[in-house]
Design an enzyme around this catalytic site. Structure first.
Site, PDB file in Angstrom:
ATOM      1  CD1 TRP A   1     -33.724  11.420 -48.339  1.00 29.11           C
ATOM      2  CD2 TRP A   1     -31.677  12.331 -48.336  1.00 29.11           C
ATOM      3  NE1 TRP A   1     -32.859  10.535 -48.912  1.00 29.11           N
ATOM      4  CE2 TRP A   1     -31.598  11.063 -48.922  1.00 29.11           C
ATOM      5  CE3 TRP A   1     -30.511  13.079 -48.230  1.00 29.11           C
ATOM      6  CZ2 TRP A   1     -30.403  10.533 -49.395  1.00 29.11           C
ATOM      7  CZ3 TRP A   1     -29.317  12.553 -48.706  1.00 29.11           C
ATOM      8  CH2 TRP A   1     -29.289  11.306 -49.268  1.00 29.11           C
TER       9      TRP A   1
ATOM     10  CE  LYS B   1     -34.566  11.582 -42.367  1.00 27.85           C
ATOM     11  NZ  LYS B   1     -33.632  11.789 -41.273  1.00 27.85           N
TER      12      LYS B   1
ATOM     13  CB  THR C   1     -16.891   4.191 -31.152  1.00 30.47           C
ATOM     14  OG1 THR C   1     -17.800   4.147 -30.058  1.00 30.47           O
ATOM     15  CG2 THR C   1     -16.811   2.818 -31.796  1.00 30.47           C
TER      16      THR C   1
END
Ligand code: AMP
Length: 545
Positions: free
Chosen positions: A450, A445, A187
């Site tokens: 949010w 946030k 990854t």
């Protein structure tokens, strides 16, 4: 109650799903279509023969079942051959992310326990720098685009093309357990070391069949990639096997074009000269191709392109459509092989105006066959698909990595509760369409609310003078976090104030709250990207910090 299982005949054949079976139909296409890569242009019959030659070359290099072969190359016919020959002899193909730092490349190659490395001239300097620290590598094969030049002091077993030319054209590919590992890669790793994911023969075969079916059904007018189509990947083959589409394209026997190192003018030229009809890439690459000088001489009409890896913004989708391109979105990740979902365009969507189509083309689309997708809240409660509830996307499918290489505890974290946790927040509409709202880590946030950084990017991208945009949350004493936008201007006329003015109309319409207007908008020449061309929000946050 138990299900009924009958004893099979002793002579029945238990057909294992192996990568070699993806080539069973290749004979049908023998001389019909070709593989194009740099100076090379050869038929499917030759591809088949070259895969056999490569298998013999690997065997002569001492590679057998269970060994790992690393490849460091640009997108090429060689890579395609490795996609097949390496797993077909029972070895594991490690597709090395050549855009990682040398230290991370070293980490991944030792961690994957690579035995043999196929390395392109361009990456020899990296290997030279880490060679002494590679613990398991026993040999190298040199890959080059300049076979006339043998002017190299790189110590290898030989050059790929000359080794293949000498190798036998027949290899008896063995049968083995379909659950054997076929491929592994890492990854892109936002924090700490990259994590290794791995896929079995069975998983890749099922993913390929699913990919063929998905490509055939997502445009009700025509398959995205018909047999007469021309395919060119523009997502690197080291990253999730270029979304596994080279396997699908080979199984279908279509003409394939491998563009080498990605250079926007070359990509546009290849699209024009080779008649490419289908590609896939991250949004930034599409942007680079359509803004290249060669784009001005290229008619992109009918070029179908799947955008994934990041959200396709409405601004980019509209721009592409104005040029005659047909964009689609797909959703997936390294851990998911990657296909999870793709846009579907049918007649009712085509009857819509361009603007009307954008929403269908930019959302992550409908789950692919055999993919179970659910939304969970933080307590693991399943949320409804009502287009409003947002939660983490969790998935099950037959082709998801079952853990992380040599890191089972991280695998357990990935698979909490028997579902793979994507780390993405989304809502799912009653018609099944998935709308990715943000990465859990990228949500902003602010003042108890949010805000999705992706939503803000989408809205800012609709500003006519904005070429590219990235939004991150930055710490704010009063509000916890506030959005911060990096913007690349399309023209000099763009001012910072006009970005806020543009967003104000969405505040007035109740689409976003007023805290969503970024505290700072910074005009930049370029937006930092990860090794696979996605917006690097971690780096942006660090730079701002
Ligand atoms: P990677 O593992 O590097 O391929 O990154 C996978 C991540 O890219 C996903 O978890 C998503 O956050 C993001 N992603 C992939 N496809 C899309 C999409 N169509 N829309 C929005 N985000 C996407």
């Amino acid at each position: 109650m138990a299900t009924k299982i009958l004893k099979s005949s002793d002579s029945a054949y238990h057909y294992p799903l192996l990568i070699k079976q993806l080539l069973t139909s290749v004979q049908r296409f023998e001389n019909e279509n070709v593989i194009v890569s740099g100076e090379y242009r050869f038929s499917y019959a030759e591809l088949n023969q070259r895969i056999h030659r490569l298998a013999n070359t690997l065997k002569a290099a001492g590679i057998g079942p269970g060994d790992t072969v690393a490849v460091m190359d640009w997108d090429s016919h060689r890579y395609l051959e490795c996609f097949f020959a390496v797993p077909m002899i029972g070895a594991v193909l490690h597709t090395v992310n050549i855009r990682l730092s040398p230290g991370q490349i070293l980490y991944t190659m030792n961690h994957a326990e690579d035995d043999l490395v196929l390395v392109h001239d361009d990456f020899v300097p990296i290997i030279d720098g880490i060679r002494d620290e590679l613990k398991t590598v026993k040999g190298y094969i040199r890959l080059t685009d300049d076979t006339d030049s043998n002017d190299t002091d790189f110590d290898s077993l030989g050059e790929y093309e000359s080794l293949l030319a000498k190798a036998d054209t027949h290899y008896d590919f063995p049968e083995f357990d379909e659950n054997s590992v076929a491929t592994a890669f890492y990854t892109t790793g936002t924090t700490g070391n990259p994590k290794g994911v791995y896929f079995s023969h069975r998983q890749l075969v099922l993913h390929t069949l699913n990919m063929v079916n998905t490509l055939s059904t997502r445009d009700s007018n025509a398959p995205l990639l018909p047999h007469e189509g021309v395919y060119m990947p523009i997502t690197p083959m080291f990253h999730v096997h270029a979304w596994g589409i080279p396997y699908a394209a080979t199984m279908m026997g279509v003409k394939q074009v491998y563009p080498g190192r990605y250079e926007p003018n070359t990509l546009a030229r290849l699209i024009r000269e080779e008649g490419v009809t289908f590609s896939h890439c991250v949004p930034t690459i599409l942007q680079m191709v359509i803004q290249s000088e060669e784009a001005a001489n290229t008619d992109f009409t009918g070029w179908k392109i799947i955008i994934g890896g990041s959200a396709l913004t409405p601004g980019l989708a509209s721009h592409a459509m104005e040029m005659g391109i047909e964009p689609f979105s797909a959703y997936g990740m390294s851990e998911t092989c990657p296909l999870l979902a793709m846009s579907r365009i049918d007649r009712t969507h085509r009857d819509l105006s361009k603007d009307g189509q954008v929403g269908w083309r930019t959302r992550a689309g409908l789950p692919s066959d055999l993919v179970d997708i659910a939304l969970w809240d933080a307590d693991g409660k399943v949320l409804p698909h009502d287009g409003k509830s947002t939660g983490e996307v969790v998935v099950r499918a037959p082709w998801l990595t079952e853990s992380y290489l040599h890191e089972p505890e991280k695998g357990d974290e990935l698979w909490q509760g028997g579902w793979l946790h994507t780390g993405d927040i989304a809502c799912i509409h009653p018609n099944g369409v998935i709308e990715i709202r943000d990465r859990i880590k990228d949500v902003i946030k602010t003042g108890g609310e949010w805000i999705s950084s992706l939503d803000l990017e989408r809205l800012i991208s609709q500003h006519p003078q904005v070429g590219a945009v990235a939004v991150v949350g930055v710490p704010d004493e009063r509000w916890g976090e506030r959005p911060f936008a990096l913007v690349v201007a399309k023209s000099e006329a763009l001012s910072v104030e006009s970005v806020a003015e543009h967003l104000q109309q969405f505040v007035d319409a109740g689409v976003i709250n007023k805290w969503a207007i970024p505290r700072d908008v910074k005009l930049v020449a370029d937006i930092p990207k990860t090794s696979v061309g996605k917006i690097d929000k971690k780096l942006i946050r660090a730079q701002i910090g």
